[in-house]
Structure formats: C-alpha cells, structure tokens
Scaffold this motif. Structure first.
Motif, PDB file in Angstrom:
ATOM      1  N   ALA A  28       0.864  -1.179   0.000  1.00  0.00           N
ATOM      2  CA  ALA A  28       0.000   0.000   0.000  1.00  0.00           C
ATOM      3  C   ALA A  28       0.897   1.223   0.000  1.00  0.00           C
ATOM      4  CB  ALA A  28      -0.920   0.005   1.213  1.00  0.00           C
ATOM      5  N   ASP A  29       0.515   2.244  -0.747  1.00  0.00           N
ATOM      6  CA  ASP A  29       1.343   3.439  -0.768  1.00  0.00           C
ATOM      7  C   ASP A  29       0.472   4.685  -0.837  1.00  0.00           C
ATOM      8  OD1 ASP A  29       1.551   4.667  -3.764  1.00  0.00           O
ATOM      9  OD2 ASP A  29       1.253   2.513  -3.826  1.00  0.00           O
ATOM     10  N   LEU A  30       1.048   5.789  -0.377  1.00  0.00           N
ATOM     11  CA  LEU A  30       0.386   7.093  -0.348  1.00  0.00           C
ATOM     12  C   LEU A  30       1.406   8.134  -0.775  1.00  0.00           C
ATOM     13  CD1 LEU A  30      -1.950   8.529   2.348  1.00  0.00           C
ATOM     14  CD2 LEU A  30       0.090   9.803   1.717  1.00  0.00           C
ATOM     15  N   GLN A  31       1.000   9.050  -1.647  1.00  0.00           N
ATOM     16  CA  GLN A  31       1.888  10.104  -2.127  1.00  0.00           C
ATOM     17  C   GLN A  31       1.139  11.427  -2.166  1.00  0.00           C
ATOM     18  OE1 GLN A  31       3.197   8.831  -5.978  1.00  0.00           O
ATOM     19  NE2 GLN A  31       4.449   7.153  -5.204  1.00  0.00           N
ATOM     20  N   ARG A  73      -2.458  10.810  -3.823  1.00  0.00           N
ATOM     21  CA  ARG A  73      -2.762   9.519  -4.452  1.00  0.00           C
ATOM     22  C   ARG A  73      -2.469   8.396  -3.472  1.00  0.00           C
ATOM     23  NH1 ARG A  73       0.134   7.681  -8.252  1.00  0.00           N
ATOM     24  NH2 ARG A  73      -1.533   6.611  -9.345  1.00  0.00           N
ATOM     25  N   TYR A  74      -3.298   7.369  -3.498  1.00  0.00           N
ATOM     26  CA  TYR A  74      -3.120   6.263  -2.562  1.00  0.00           C
ATOM     27  C   TYR A  74      -3.808   5.023  -3.132  1.00  0.00           C
ATOM     28  CZ  TYR A  74      -7.825   7.885  -1.392  1.00  0.00           C
ATOM     29  OH  TYR A  74      -9.135   8.294  -1.482  1.00  0.00           O
ATOM     30  N   GLY A  75      -3.382   3.864  -2.647  1.00  0.00           N
ATOM     31  CA  GLY A  75      -4.022   2.635  -3.086  1.00  0.00           C
ATOM     32  C   GLY A  75      -3.173   1.408  -2.819  1.00  0.00           C
ATOM     33  N   LEU A 111      -4.297  -0.558  -7.785  1.00  0.00           N
ATOM     34  CA  LEU A 111      -5.405   0.385  -7.852  1.00  0.00           C
ATOM     35  C   LEU A 111      -4.940   1.690  -7.227  1.00  0.00           C
ATOM     36  CD1 LEU A 111      -8.434   1.099  -8.324  1.00  0.00           C
ATOM     37  CD2 LEU A 111      -8.849   0.255  -5.987  1.00  0.00           C
ATOM     38  N   LYS A 112      -5.167   2.817  -7.903  1.00  0.00           N
ATOM     39  CA  LYS A 112      -4.781   4.120  -7.388  1.00  0.00           C
ATOM     40  C   LYS A 112      -5.987   5.060  -7.420  1.00  0.00           C
ATOM     41  CE  LYS A 112      -0.328   3.752  -6.533  1.00  0.00           C
ATOM     42  NZ  LYS A 112      -0.351   2.290  -6.505  1.00  0.00           N
ATOM     43  N   LEU A 113      -6.192   5.764  -6.313  1.00  0.00           N
ATOM     44  CA  LEU A 113      -7.211   6.797  -6.223  1.00  0.00           C
ATOM     45  C   LEU A 113      -6.504   8.125  -6.012  1.00  0.00           C
ATOM     46  CD1 LEU A 113      -9.719   4.965  -3.854  1.00  0.00           C
ATOM     47  CD2 LEU A 113      -9.725   5.001  -6.359  1.00  0.00           C
ATOM     48  N   GLY A 114      -7.021   9.180  -6.612  1.00  0.00           N
ATOM     49  CA  GLY A 114      -6.367  10.472  -6.511  1.00  0.00           C
ATOM     50  C   GLY A 114      -7.341  11.600  -6.231  1.00  0.00           C
TER      51      GLY A 114
END
Length: 398
Positions: A220-223, A242-244, A261-264
């Motif tokens: 999981a990552d967050l930017q 952005r995270y996912g 999967l990325k949500l922004g």
C-alpha cells in the motif's frame, strides 16, 4: 532500533490487512506483474545495486507499461564479515545478556559510525512528445546505511518543464526517505519539498510491503505532492494526493502477476481512479506479457493536464533480455501492440523499449534506455499522438 510497544502488540499482518485485504483479494483475481515491484521484494544476504528512480506522482497514460524489467544483478557485493564478540559493545547495565535479541534489533559495534555512505545514484531523463511538451529531470540520490541496518535516502536535483505557449517551469526537489523493517513488514516513509518557480509545495510519501506467502506480497502506498505532469500544471500549482493497494505474485519461477489500484484527489477538486494489471510469462531469454490500464477523472479540466472521463489501454508485449557481452553488457528489447479507447474513440496502441546495462567495475553500473509510445496523453487529444523518452542511471557502490 526500538519501536513503540503499540507496533509490537499486534502481528504485522493485522496492522496492514485491516485496510488492504479486501482490495488485495479483488486485485488477485486480475492479471499483472510489475517488474520493479518484483525486484524490490527479492531478499538477499548480500548487498546489491538498487535500481531506484524518482517516483511518479501520477502514473499517466504514457506510463501504462511498466519500466523495463529490473532484475537483481547476477553478481553482488558481499557484506563485510561480522565483528567478533570482543569488538561488540557490552550490554547496558541491568540488561539480560542471556536473552534473545529483539527482532529487527542488531548489536551495536563499538567505534562504528552512525551512518555510512552506501551508494550514489544519479538519474537523467528526457521526455518529449509531438505536442511541444519537453520534461527534463536530473536528480541524484545518496544512500546511507545506519548502524541498525536501516537506510536513509537523500534526493535532490534540477528539473525543467517546457511547453508551447507556456512559461518554462523549473523544479528543485529535496527529499529524504527512511527504509526500515518491523519483522517482515517493510516500511518506507519520506518527506520533502518541491521548489517550483519560486513557490514551494511540501511532499510526503509512505509505502508498506508485507509478504503474505512465499512469492506473494501485498503493498500500500500514499503520495502527496506537486503534480509535475507538464509546465502548465506546475504554473497552475496543481498538487495531488494519491493512494491505493497493489499486489505482486510470483506464481512460479517463470510466471508473475501484478495488479494495482490508485485513487487520486487534486487541489482543483478533481478526482481520479486508475488501475493497472500485468501478467508475464518467461521462456528462457524471451517473455510475453499482457497489460491492461484504465483511467478516469470525475471532471474535465482546463488546468493543462490529461483528464479523460474514460480511458482504456490494452496491449500484448514480446521481449528479449540477455547478455550481449558476458559479464559486461546486458540489454532488454520489447515491443507491444494493442488498442486504446478514449472519449469514445478507438485506435491502435503500442510502442517499443530498449535498455542496456553496462557493468563498468565491480562497484559501478550504468543504464541507458529509450522508449516510444503512441498512447494518448496530451491536451487536446490528438490522433497521431506519440511520446518518447531517453533515460540514464549510474549506480555507484561504496
């Protein structure tokens, strides 16, 4: 390194799966295999070169294909021999020297420096397309290993973004990342700032990786930071969060699967959803792969960035990777062909990539790559879209 008791109270899998297990399950049902993720999860008792590149805040349509396959080097640099017990620091008063060491905590060596420069990695990249957009990035990362085995990474550089009828934008990034582990859980937080044409935007990123099973890793990552898509987005001071989740599965030694999967959420109140899946099968030095990329935005925009309401790209890929000059030069060549659908208009999609790695000495490696793609990623959308890039990296090991 000591961590707060709250981190040790629960098993690592409980700490991350509470929010990621449902997404990981559905991602597992799709196809994919991301080359760079594969390299990151390979563990080794030896120090090896890391192929690090600047993280992209937004993957973007022109990046739907992952970077060229990144594999651990065939030869790595052995760790220095462990210090003898006589050179180790005595236990603190009151400590139970007969008890087992705490997980992840290494004995301190007397006289050892707190941090040692482990390597330098300069990166140069030049991206351009036929709409007059040119992005040039020059960044370098210094990697330090601290006495408990963790790593600190300092990154800075100078980047320029040019675009027709737009003021050229400049960027000086400054960032620090920390890489550590709690048992099998890998954690990498980072902070920094982007100096953009005199203004500053803070940046933050966090990534966690946990191996569920052998060969199966969930991440999981967050930017958070400036959206450096082109000169217009920088001049308009667009930033994005952005995270996912993502999942990598090494099904067997020749087949792998990746899906993400990325949500922004953007500073201009726009929102995006992006997914990427890839499955790859190797046949000796050859490989075949399938890629699927989807991208959509909630609202159209006049801020200069590509924001399709509905975008689909699918390609098949054939690649060769092998040694050109034994132990000195290796290369990878790939070509992809498929289709894309944007704004209810369909067209062919594809491209080709090449990258070569030269081993200049036991402590120095260098990469040089070129890629071409006709995937649409410009505003306004043009029928004969194409984008090209040249990239280089040097890895110096101390």
């Amino acid at each position: 390194m000591k961590f707060l008791p709250v981190f040790r109270r629960f098993p690592p899998w409980q700490q991350i799966l509470a929010t990621g297990s449902v997404s990981a399950y559905f991602l597992l049902k799709t196809t994919g295999s991301f080359a760079t993720t594969a390299a990151e999860i390979v563990g080794s008792s030896k120090i090896s070169f890391d192929r690090r590149s600047s993280p992209q805040l937004i993957a973007g349509a022109d990046n739907f294909n992952p970077d060229l396959k990144v594999l651990p080097p065939k030869e790595s640099i052995p760790l220095p021999p462990s210090p003898s017990p006589l050179n180790q620091a005595a236990p603190l008063p009151g400590a139970n020297s007969g008890s087992a060491e705490s997980p992840g905590v290494k004995p301190v060596t007397a006289g050892a420096p707190v941090a040692v420069l482990e390597g330098l990695q300069p990166n140069i990249r030049n991206d351009w397309n036929n709409s007059g957009q040119v992005n040039r990035t020059i960044e370098s990362t210094a990697i330090f290993r601290i006495d408990n085995g963790d790593r600190l990474l300092f990154t800075t550089g100078y980047n320029t973004y040019e675009q027709t009828d737009t003021k050229t934008a400049t960027n000086i990034p400054v960032g620090i990342n920390w890489e550590t582990k709690i048992n099998s859980l890998k954690i990498s937080p980072g902070v920094g700032i982007d100096v953009l044409n005199g203004s500053t935007i803070p940046t933050f990123n966090l990534k966690v990786d946990y191996p569920l099973l052998t060969g199966l890793t969930v991440s999981a990552d967050l930017q958070q930071g400036a959206y450096k898509f082109n000169a217009k987005t920088i001049n308009n001071q667009i930033s994005a969060l952005r995270y996912g989740p993502s999942i990598f599965w090494q099904i067997d030694k020749d087949m792998s699967l990746f899906s993400s999967l990325k949500l922004g959420s953007y500073s201009d109140n726009n929102q995006e959803q992006q997914s990427f899946s890839r499955v790859e099968r190797k046949f000796g030095e050859f490989s075949v792969a399938g890629n699927l990329f989807t991208w959509n935005y909630k609202n159209p925009t006049d801020k200069g960035y590509f924001a399709p309401p509905d975008f689909l790209v699918y390609t098949g890929e054939v690649a060769w990777e092998g040694s050109v000059i034994r132990d000195l030069l290796s290369c990878r060549l790939s070509a992809s062909l498929g289709g894309q659908n944007v704004n209810a208009t369909s067209s062919d999609a594809g491209g080709y990539q090449t990258k070569c790695t030269a081993k200049l000495s036991p402590y120095i490696e260098a990469d040089l790559g070129y890629s071409f793609s006709n995937v649409k990623s410009t505003v306004p959308v043009i029928n004969n879209a194409n984008s090209q890039s040249i990239s280089g990296q040097i890895r110096v090991k101390f």
